[in-house]
Scaffold this active site. Structure first.
Site, short mmCIF file in Angstrom:
data_model
loop_
_atom_site.label_atom_id
_atom_site.label_comp_id
_atom_site.label_asym_id
_atom_site.label_seq_id
_atom_site.Cartn_x
_atom_site.Cartn_y
_atom_site.Cartn_z
N ASP A 1 0.87 -1.18 0.00
CA ASP A 1 0.00 0.00 0.00
C ASP A 1 0.91 1.23 0.00
O ASP A 1 1.84 1.32 0.81
CB ASP A 1 -0.86 -0.02 1.28
N ASP B 1 -3.07 4.71 -2.15
CA ASP B 1 -4.10 5.28 -1.28
C ASP B 1 -4.52 6.67 -1.78
O ASP B 1 -3.66 7.52 -2.04
CB ASP B 1 -3.50 5.40 0.13
N GLU C 1 -6.45 4.14 -5.80
CA GLU C 1 -7.75 4.33 -5.14
C GLU C 1 -8.26 5.74 -5.41
O GLU C 1 -7.53 6.71 -5.24
CB GLU C 1 -7.60 4.13 -3.63
N HIS D 1 -11.33 -2.88 3.52
CA HIS D 1 -11.22 -2.55 4.95
C HIS D 1 -11.98 -1.28 5.33
O HIS D 1 -12.02 -0.94 6.51
CB HIS D 1 -9.74 -2.39 5.31
N ASP D 2 -12.51 -0.56 4.35
CA ASP D 2 -13.27 0.66 4.64
C ASP D 2 -14.77 0.44 4.47
O ASP D 2 -15.56 1.37 4.69
CB ASP D 2 -12.86 1.79 3.66
C1 NOJ Z 1 -8.16 5.33 2.19
C2 NOJ Z 1 -7.87 4.14 3.05
O1 NOJ Z 1 -8.40 3.00 2.43
C3 NOJ Z 1 -8.45 4.42 4.41
O2 NOJ Z 1 -8.45 3.29 5.24
C4 NOJ Z 1 -7.70 5.56 5.01
O3 NOJ Z 1 -8.29 5.93 6.24
C5 NOJ Z 1 -7.70 6.78 4.09
N1 NOJ Z 1 -7.44 6.44 2.72
C6 NOJ Z 1 -6.64 7.76 4.52
O4 NOJ Z 1 -5.37 7.24 4.28
#
Ligand code: NOJ
Length: 566
Positions: free
Chosen positions: A107, A209, A251, A325-326
């Site tokens: 990541d 990210d 992302e 994970h989000d």
């Molecule tokens: C996206 C990530 O997937 C998330 O978990 C994170 O909190 C934010 N970006 C900030 O890095």
């Protein structure tokens, strides 16, 4: 570039035939009893992933970090957090994974660092320090307040005052995650050198990210997909990616069908694919976001996927996922985590894995792990949930209302420990886990599911193998059918005269479905979560959450009979 062969056909590059698997290291497997997952724990479970058949792991951050956002706040880009292990452990992970034909994709979190990074400490100590300009600073507004009312993603003002330098810095996510100033060429050089350093250790690529935020124009109030974004990505490509046989996934919560190819079109020399979230945000309130979900509408959901399949039909490449994970657990969000948990988990997998693109499995998805149900705010761990709770309850929301929303859509749903066994702490740790295990591990766990030849794991393994074995699954053209049907997701994949018909009931009730001519025929059942079907014709009744994929026997002139081809 490594070419992969699928049924005698050359399929380049490797990541078009591979399936990804995301590991959230904190929650995967703890080897030393401290309650936190770690790299030796991951190594001990690599055989599980080899058996599943995946080609690469997207490893959420394992770098040194104070863990304000569980590693998405990095304090040293060239070291491993002690709770996760050491650089030697990491090198061993790369080697052990390679021995199982699995690549490790790191990541890359470079929109921001941690406020505990040495750069930021130096930046705060003096305006004259070279690192000061590695971050984004603005003077106070005339009233002494922040330079703008921009709100941080996790709540509160995005600007924080530093008395030593008498300036505010930007923390687009939180004050613990100060934004890096991509306008500074020395900073960019540091980042590219760091990326090359990891590539030289043998990694297989990067998931980037919130990459669409790096090109922002703060003074114009443009954060997403700002004017400098693509210049930076092209420079990054030249400096780090060009000539390497690696995969990159950016992302972006803002990327749209209109902008997608500017990241991953073949002549762009930027990224291989993006993680887009249109199918997620379509069912969220425009202002309150996930805390105020909108009802699910399958027609809209299908239309979004059809659009993305169409955009990437000739150029670019899709990533395919429902979970990470989000996000909440997909079987809870889009399926049924009660009576039809197994059937709906398999149905969702069928749809995602048979589209064109690279599928990503989120840890635990392969055994149908579900959302958790916490009762009290002190059971939650996620920085976003905790900050939003404080803000929303202070603004008058009832705590129970917030907790109900967090149980539905909060990030901790995906972060409860991986459920390996029915035993203590789900076999995740010998100690006390950093976040509670889901009590349903007594029935939902790897050991139980893998012992069942008809389990979810076995079903995923079959789907993942199909991608490795059948060119039509990798490269076949995507065709939509029955777009207006509110209950059934139906599509086909076509390659060289071969057609795979996919039909899936997205509801917990039987669905009558008139098989469209383009999906009708007899052939070989490739996938079924109910009684196998080898013939599709006329009106069929799909069982609750039934999904089936049939490789239809060749039929002349099939292309002329398609409906709604994308
Ligand atoms: C996206 C990530 O997937 C998330 O978990 C994170 O909190 C934010 N970006 C900030 O890095």
């Amino acid at each position: 570039m490594t070419e992969t062969t699928v049924a005698g056909q050359q399929m380049a590059p490797w990541w078009k035939t591979a399936t990804g698997y995301q590991i959230y290291p904190r929650s995967f497997c703890d080897s030393n009893g401290d309650g936190i997952g770690d790299i030796p724990g991951i190594i001990s479970r690599l055989d599980h992933l080899r058996d599943l058949g995946i080609g690469f792991i997207w490893l959420s951050p394992v770098y040194a970090s104070p863990m304000a956002d569980n590693g998405y706040d990095i304090s040293d880009y060239r070291d491993i957090a002690p709770e996760f292990g050491t650089l030697e452990d990491f090198d061993r992970l790369v080697a052990e994974a390679k021995a199982r034909d699995i690549r490790i994709v790191m990541d890359l979190v470079v929109n921001h660092s941690s406020s505990a990074h040495d750069w930021f400490r130096a930046a705060c100590a003096s305006r004259g320090a070279p690192e000061h300009d590695f971050y984004i600073w603005r003077d106070a507004a005339p009233d002494g307040g922040p330079p703008s009312d921009h709100q941080a993603c996790f709540g509160g003002s995005a600007w924080t005052w530093v008395p030593e330098v008498e300036r505010y810095y930007l923390g687009h996510f939180s004050p613990e995650q100060p934004d890096l100033n991509w306008q500074n060429p020395e900073l960019r050089r540091e980042i590219y050198d760091m990326m090359n350093w990891w590539f030289d250790r043998g990694i297989g690529g990067f998931r980037m990210d919130v990459i669409s935020v790096i090109g922002k124009d703060v003074d114009a109030g443009v954060y997403e997909e700002g004017p400098y974004l693509h210049g930076f990505l092209q420079e990054m490509h030249r400096e780090t990616l060009a000539g390497r046989d690696v995969v990159t996934v950016g992302e972006s919560w803002s990327v749209s069908p209109e902008t997608a190819l500017s990241y991953c079109g073949r002549d762009r020399h930027e990224l291989d694919m993006v993680f887009q979230f249109n199918h997620v945000t379509a069912f969220e309130d425009e202002v309150a976001g996930k805390w105020k979900p909108k009802p699910f509408d399958l027609r809209r959901f299908k239309a979004i996927f059809a659009t993305w399949q169409g955009v990437m039909a000739e150029d670019g490449w899709n990533s395919l996922f429902l979970s990470n994970h989000d996000l909440p657990r997909q079987v809870s969000k889009y399926g049924d985590d009660g009576t039809f948990r197994v059937a709906s988990a398999k149905m969702l997998a069928t749809v995602i894995h048979l589209m064109k693109g690279t599928p990503f499995v989120y840890q635990g998805e392969e055994i149908g792990m579900t959302n958790v149900r916490f009762e009290r705010i002190d059971q939650f761990r996620d920085v976003e949930t905790l900050r939003q709770y404080t803000g929303k309850v202070a603004a008058g929301m009832a705590p129970e209302t917030f907790i109900a929303g967090a149980n539905e859509n909060g990030r901790d749903n995906a972060r409860t420990p991986m459920q390996w066994t029915a035993g203590a702490q789900a076999g995740f740790t010998d100690g006390t886990p950093w976040i509670e295990v889901n009590p349903n591990h007594r029935t939902i766990n790897v050991a139980a599911d893998r012992a069942d030849p008809d389990g979810i794991f076995a079903f995923y393994r079959n789907l993942i193998a199909l991608r490795r074995e059948r060119p039509v699954v990798v490269a076949g053209r995507y065709l939509s059918f029955a777009q207006d049907n509110p209950a059934v997701f139906a599509f086909a994949r076509d390659l060289d005269g071969e057609r795979v018909a996919v039909i899936a009931n997205f509801t917990g009730t039987p669905a009558e479905f008139d098989v469209p001519d383009g999906l009708a025929g007899a052939g070989t059942c490739l996938v079924a979560n109910h009684a196998p079907r080898s013939e599709l014709s006329g009106r069929i009744t799909l069982a609750p959450f039934e999904a089936v994929a049939v490789l239809l026997a060749a039929r002349g002139e099939r292309d002329t009979q398609t409906e709604g081809a994308t």
